[in-house]
Enzyme design. Structure first.
Site, PDB file in Angstrom:
ATOM      1  CE1 TYR A 141      -3.288  -2.904   1.010  1.00  0.00           C
ATOM      2  CE2 TYR A 141      -4.568  -0.883   1.080  1.00  0.00           C
ATOM      3  CZ  TYR A 141      -4.500  -2.255   1.009  1.00  0.00           C
ATOM      4  OH  TYR A 141      -5.660  -2.985   0.940  1.00  0.00           O
ATOM      5  CE  LYS A 186       2.411 -17.653  -2.170  1.00  0.00           C
ATOM      6  NZ  LYS A 186       1.604 -18.880  -2.319  1.00  0.00           N
ATOM      7  CG  ASP A 219      -1.266 -20.363  -0.732  1.00  0.00           C
ATOM      8  OD1 ASP A 219      -0.780 -20.343   0.411  1.00  0.00           O
ATOM      9  OD2 ASP A 219      -0.682 -20.875  -1.704  1.00  0.00           O
ATOM     10  CG  ASP A 243      -8.116  -5.025   1.950  1.00  0.00           C
ATOM     11  OD1 ASP A 243      -9.093  -4.590   2.582  1.00  0.00           O
ATOM     12  OD2 ASP A 243      -8.030  -4.971   0.709  1.00  0.00           O
ATOM     13  CG  ASP A 247     -13.702  -7.484   2.205  1.00  0.00           C
ATOM     14  OD1 ASP A 247     -13.469  -6.794   3.219  1.00  0.00           O
ATOM     15  OD2 ASP A 247     -14.107  -6.994   1.131  1.00  0.00           O
TER      16      ASP A 247
HETATM   17  C1  IPM Z   1     -10.416  -1.339   3.913  1.00  0.00           C
HETATM   18  C2  IPM Z   1     -10.483  -0.815   2.489  1.00  0.00           C
HETATM   19  C3  IPM Z   1      -9.306   0.081   2.208  1.00  0.00           C
HETATM   20  C4  IPM Z   1      -8.055  -0.783   2.298  1.00  0.00           C
HETATM   21  C5  IPM Z   1      -9.320   0.845   0.886  1.00  0.00           C
HETATM   22  C6  IPM Z   1     -10.575   1.621   0.695  1.00  0.00           C
HETATM   23  C7  IPM Z   1      -8.141   1.728   0.765  1.00  0.00           C
HETATM   24  O1  IPM Z   1     -10.592  -1.862   1.588  1.00  0.00           O
HETATM   25  O2  IPM Z   1     -10.336  -0.527   4.835  1.00  0.00           O
HETATM   26  O3  IPM Z   1     -10.456  -2.555   4.109  1.00  0.00           O
HETATM   27  O4  IPM Z   1      -7.713  -1.503   1.346  1.00  0.00           O
HETATM   28  O5  IPM Z   1      -7.393  -0.728   3.336  1.00  0.00           O
HETATM   29 MN    MN Z   2     -10.938  -3.795   2.524  1.00  0.00          MN
END
Ligand code: IPM
Ligand code: MN
Ligand code: NAD
Length: 379
Positions: A141, A186, A219, A243, A247
């Site tokens: 990032y 990884k 993975d 990240d 999710d």
């Molecule tokens: C999160 C989001 C952010 C990230 C984006 C919007 C920059 O996906 O907070 O999880 O990748 O950190």
């Molecule tokens: Mn995210």
């Protein structure tokens, strides 16, 4: 208590869920006699439209002067032009970096009433209670970027100190929980992962010999999160892996609209935000789930303001609504964002009312000689 909180509504559903949080914080302050100064500031696409930059200097200054920062979400199709040099997400990344928020805590604890909302079978979800500690200010990032028409490059770089501070935080958290730390990396491919691995092993051996350390490749971790999620306690990992995995982990809980987060550094303020994005598909439809935002408020109350009872009350009110099926459509309910927010506030008000009534009933007789304290002293 007095506290200054900067609200960053952002884009898409961000303003809708932030408004619900603002009302909740105002009502909570009133119930408990706190003085919360809430200031709204622009960030993300809204700030680009108004001021030409995703993190205006006034927004950053307000955050620096706050006890805590609460963010909705940033981004959306309006600002997604691949040619654009200024993007809403840059505002959030810059904020995390400027505030030194290197540790992003993302707890995942599926609520039993929502097991059916998850694509996983219920028996896999029982006893799932994990926290992902995502490194938040390094890695791909923030590495050097090169972008040409036919070539692009993102550099992934980590230094020992950046790894040590976040792993130390994760291990300390594991110590207060079930004592298990999982490093996800990884290392079979990436040099940065090999550094993560050796630094983590050394640090745990030296400072946390009581912690059980497990190391798995990212993975495989994506698979283990679905096949044996209850085995995890605290997972620590680099920025991008954290990240993506969170999710995925949101689906254990049943919806993106349920996962809160706290981003912390070595000093105030902390930044609190749901892990989900601006959900452009739901923006302006009164359909977004505000619970991840409320649970982020609970994390803020506890970790930045030390208001532990209030934090538990907010969580309990959210859980009571979930138990009663008072949820938004993502969880199978029929409430809109505003109605779900009102339902949680109603539960909070009721629990406050019954706590006050109970306290009044328990009040000793005002005559000093008959008070419980006086009797105890006399005997
Ligand atoms: C999160 C989001 C952010 C990230 C984006 C919007 C920059 O996906 O907070 O999880 O990748 O950190
Ligand atoms: Mn995210
Ligand atoms: P998203 O998280 O916004 O949406 C993914 C899916 O989850 C969508 O189907 C959405 O409807 C659903 N969802 C998300 N939040 C929900 C909620 N509160 N209630 C019910 N359903 C919810 O991810 P995306 O679509 O990939 O990204 C949209 C935009 O958000 C992008 O511009 C992205 O950069 C941005 N984003 C911002 C943040 C942040 O500000 N922290 C985080 C992630 C993505």
């Amino acid at each position: 208590m007095r506290a200054t909180i900067t609200l960053l509504p952002g884009d898409g559903i961000g303003p809708e869920i932030t408004t619900e949080a603002e009302t909740l914080l105002n009502e909570l302050a009133e119930q408990h006699g706190h003085d919360f100064e809430l200031h709204r500031r622009p960030i993300g696409g809204a700030a680009i439209d108004a001021l030409g930059v995703p993190l205006p200097s006034n927004t950053l200054a307000a955050c620096h002067q706050s006890d805590a920062v609460l963010l909705g979400a940033v981004g959306g199709p309006k600002w997604d032009d691949p040619e654009a040099r200024i993007r809403p997400e840059q505002g959030l990344l810059q904020l995390r970096q400027e505030l030194g928020l290197y540790a992003n805590l993302r707890p995942v604890k599926p609520h039993p009433a929502l097991f059916d909302a998850s694509p996983l079978r219920s028996e896999r979800l029982e006893n799932v209670d994990l926290v992902v500690v995502r490194e938040l200010t390094g890695g791909l990032y923030f590495g050097r970027k090169v972008e040409f028409r036919d070539m692009a490059e993102d550099v992934c770089r980590y230094e020992r100190g950046e790894i040590e501070r976040v792993v130390r935080r994760a291990a300390a958290l594991a110590r207060t929980r079930r004592g298990r730390l999982t490093l996800v990396d990884k290392a079979n491919v990436l040099a940065t992962s090999r550094l993560w691995r050796s630094v983590t092993r050394e640090l745990v051996r030296r400072e946390f010999p009581d912690i059980e350390l497990e190391i798995i490749l990212v993975d495989a971790a994506a698979m283990h999160l679905l096949s044996r999620p209850a085995d995890f306690d605290v997972i620590v990992t680099e920025n991008l892996f954290g990240d993506i995995l969170t999710d995925e982990a949101a689906m254990l809980a049943g919806s993106m609209g349920l996962l809160p987060s706290a981003s912390l550094g070595d000093k105030a303020p902390g930044l609190y935000e749901p892990i989900h994005g601006s959900a452009p598909d739901l923006a302006g439809c009164d359909r977004a789930n505000p619970f991840a935002m409320f649970l982020s408020v609970a994390m803020m109350l506890e970790q930045s303001l030390g208001l532990i009872d209030e934090a538990r009350q907010v969580e309990a009110a959210v859980h009571a609504c979930i138990d009663a099926g008072q949820t938004t459509p993502d969880l199978g309910g029929s409430l809109g964002t505003r109605a779900a927010g009102a339902a949680v506030r109603q539960r909070l008000a009721e629990s406050h009312q019954s706590a006050s009534t109970e306290a009044a009933v328990r009040q000793p007789d005002p005559a000093p000689h008959t008070s419980a304290l006086a009797t105890a002293r006399a005997s």
